[in-house]
Motif scaffolding. Structure first.
Motif: not given
Length: 225
Positions: A177-194
């Motif tokens: 569950t923690g892995d999925r949360f971290v992956a989702n947050i990192l994905s949102i952060l990077a994509t928003c910057r792009q």
């Protein structure tokens, strides 16, 4: 990672089956990767090996100070010439078709000859690297065949730097569950910057969608939400 979307995946294993579950082999995608054997399932003609990693391999050949040293020097020199041409194409002082011509008629034949002649140099590690690169040779030059593909995955490596530092200082997550949360947050952060979007605004919209039962916000570039 694409030009507009980045997706992180955190998994306790780095087995090849993990990569196979993440990408659609039928989609015609070109992957830029290192030489990790877990990517061997991907068609070599739709793969680009990262030349930044290759240059480290060439430097390792040099550092061994044995029969493979001269090979590493030759390959590193050829990669210098290739990158000089590539950088001129990228800054607009040289046409892409000139890069393609030089790759096909200059650099690729020289690299092939060096790898082939020195795959029996007497240094087991250098020989193994040369044989590996010969087997993956089409993936060395995809960037010269498909315009828009770069010879390195430096952009992806740069995106991974902060997550890698976070993992070292926090020891990562302790559950799936923690892995999925971290992956989702990192994905949102990077994509928003792009995409030039505000991260807090996107996360707020996602939370509101959960509370109200409304459709979630999408960061996919072909949607209108």
């Amino acid at each position: 990672m694409t030009a507009q979307v980045t997706v992180f995946h955190v998994d306790p294993s780095r087995a090849g089956t993990v990569a196979q579950d993440l990408v659609d082999i039928e989609a015609g995608t070109i992957l830029t990767t290192d030489r990790y054997t877990g990517y061997l399932f991907w068609p070599v003609e739709r793969r680009q090996l990262c030349w930044a990693y290759l240059r480290r391999d060439f430097q390792d050949m040099i550092n061994r100070s044995n029969a493979g040293t001269k090979i590493g020097e030759d390959l590193l020199f050829l990669s210098d010439l290739m990158f000089d041409t590539w950088h001129r194409v990228r800054d607009g002082t040289l046409q892409w078709k000139t890069l393609r011509y030089r790759i096909e008629h200059w650099y690729r034949p020289d690299v092939h000859q060096t790898l082939e002649a020195d795959s029996r140099c007497g240094c087991p590690k250098t020989e193994a690297t040369c044989c590996d690169l010969l087997a993956l040779e089409p993936a060395l030059w995809t960037f010269a065949r498909v315009e828009g593909i770069e010879p390195t995955n430096n952009a992806a490596e740069k995106l991974q730097r902060h997550p890698a530092q976070w993992r070292k200082t926090s020891y990562g997550s302790d559950s799936l569950t923690g892995d999925r949360f971290v992956a989702n947050i990192l994905s949102i952060l990077a994509t928003c910057r792009q995409q030039g979007k505000r991260v807090l605004k996107v996360l707020t919209a996602c939370s509101q969608a959960v509370l109200t039962g409304s459709p979630p916000l999408s960061l996919l570039p072909y949607t209108t939400s």
